[in-house]
Scaffold this motif. Structure first.
Motif, PDB file in Angstrom:
ATOM      1  N   THR A 119     -20.332   9.001 -28.687  1.00  0.00           N
ATOM      2  CA  THR A 119     -21.628   7.889 -27.916  1.00  0.00           C
ATOM      3  C   THR A 119     -20.491   9.025 -26.350  1.00  0.00           C
ATOM      4  N   THR A 120     -19.386   8.822 -26.306  1.00  0.00           N
ATOM      5  CA  THR A 120     -18.643   9.200 -24.867  1.00  0.00           C
ATOM      6  C   THR A 120     -18.855  10.699 -24.989  1.00  0.00           C
ATOM      7  N   HIS A 121     -18.777  11.461 -25.686  1.00  0.00           N
ATOM      8  CA  HIS A 121     -17.378  12.700 -25.811  1.00  0.00           C
ATOM      9  C   HIS A 121     -18.662  13.416 -26.421  1.00  0.00           C
ATOM     10  N   VAL A 122     -18.846  13.989 -27.293  1.00  0.00           N
ATOM     11  CA  VAL A 122     -20.773  14.559 -27.776  1.00  0.00           C
ATOM     12  C   VAL A 122     -21.758  13.980 -27.279  1.00  0.00           C
ATOM     13  N   TYR A 123     -21.986  13.422 -26.960  1.00  0.00           N
ATOM     14  CA  TYR A 123     -23.546  13.048 -26.472  1.00  0.00           C
ATOM     15  C   TYR A 123     -23.180  12.890 -24.964  1.00  0.00           C
ATOM     16  N   ALA A 124     -22.077  12.287 -24.506  1.00  0.00           N
ATOM     17  CA  ALA A 124     -21.880  12.216 -22.713  1.00  0.00           C
ATOM     18  C   ALA A 124     -22.498  11.119 -22.084  1.00  0.00           C
ATOM     19  N   TYR A 125     -22.545   9.912 -23.360  1.00  0.00           N
ATOM     20  CA  TYR A 125     -24.028   8.743 -22.702  1.00  0.00           C
ATOM     21  C   TYR A 125     -22.464   7.145 -22.181  1.00  0.00           C
ATOM     22  N   ASP A 126     -22.678   6.712 -21.817  1.00  0.00           N
ATOM     23  CA  ASP A 126     -22.371   5.207 -21.396  1.00  0.00           C
ATOM     24  C   ASP A 126     -21.992   4.681 -23.067  1.00  0.00           C
ATOM     25  N   PHE A 127     -20.953   4.011 -23.219  1.00  0.00           N
ATOM     26  CA  PHE A 127     -20.674   3.220 -23.957  1.00  0.00           C
ATOM     27  C   PHE A 127     -20.691   1.928 -24.457  1.00  0.00           C
ATOM     28  N   PHE A 128     -21.985   1.208 -24.709  1.00  0.00           N
ATOM     29  CA  PHE A 128     -22.132  -0.539 -24.570  1.00  0.00           C
ATOM     30  C   PHE A 128     -21.661  -0.985 -25.527  1.00  0.00           C
ATOM     31  N   TRP A 129     -20.598  -1.362 -26.689  1.00  0.00           N
ATOM     32  CA  TRP A 129     -20.743  -1.457 -27.419  1.00  0.00           C
ATOM     33  C   TRP A 129     -21.072  -2.551 -27.997  1.00  0.00           C
TER      34      TRP A 129
END
Length: 182
Positions: A58-68
């Motif tokens: 989520t954070t490194h490949v797709y560059a989205y914010d992560f919301f658990w």
């Protein structure tokens, strides 16, 4: 040991670029197999490994914010798939049980994840209408992923449970060349 190798294959099947694999992932099959072959005390490891991978992707490949919170249903399903494998496949492995697991695993993920997506995205101005028709639309859009998940899970389970049986059968037939094996 094979359960951990299959878990590693599941992790790699999500990390290695696989656009040409038509959405293949070994996650469902490996979790069902893990439940069948390992103890309940070991359940946390695959769930934590896949959750960590979800964060990384989520954070490194797709560059989205992560919301658990967005991943609770998925992480819950990881644990549920292991439990399903333990219930269906740990006591006894048969073709009917493997086919049942190969159908129930992806089907449960399909309904749980699409229902969660519909709940999240069915607000005024959202992707789906907050109606039964909106839920059906969400399920319809998930069908291509569901089909790929069914195929992936069935293939992984068939290989994981079928290859050892085939190897044993092959060795038995070689040990008894003059006897007919049924």
């Amino acid at each position: 040991m094979p359960a951990y190798l299959l878990l590693l294959a599941a992790l790699l099947s999500r990390v290695i670029p696989h656009a040409g694999w038509y959405g293949f992932t070994a996650v469902g099959g490996s979790l069902l197999y893990f439940g069948a072959k390992r103890s309940w005390r070991e359940m946390l490891l695959p769930v934590a490994a896949l959750a960590g991978l979800d964060y990384y992707l989520t954070t490194h490949v797709y560059a989205y914010d992560f919301f658990w919170q967005d991943y609770l249903v998925t992480w819950g399903w990881y644990a549920a798939a292991i439990v399903l494998g333990a219930i269906l496949l740990a006591p006894r492995v048969s073709v009917v049980r493997v086919v049942s697991a190969a159908l129930l695993g992806p089907t449960s993920f399909f309904f749980a994840s699409n229902y969660a997506a519909w709940l999240t995205l069915s607000h005024p101005g959202g992707t789906y209408a907050p109606t039964f028709a909106g839920l059906l639309s969400c399920l319809y859009r998930g069908l291509p992923f569901y089909g790929r998940d069914l195929i992936s899970t069935a293939l992984v389970l068939t290989l994981a449970f079928g290859v050892p049986v085939a190897v044993r059968h092959f060795h038995r037939t070689r040990e008894l060349p003059n006897q007919q094996v049924l």
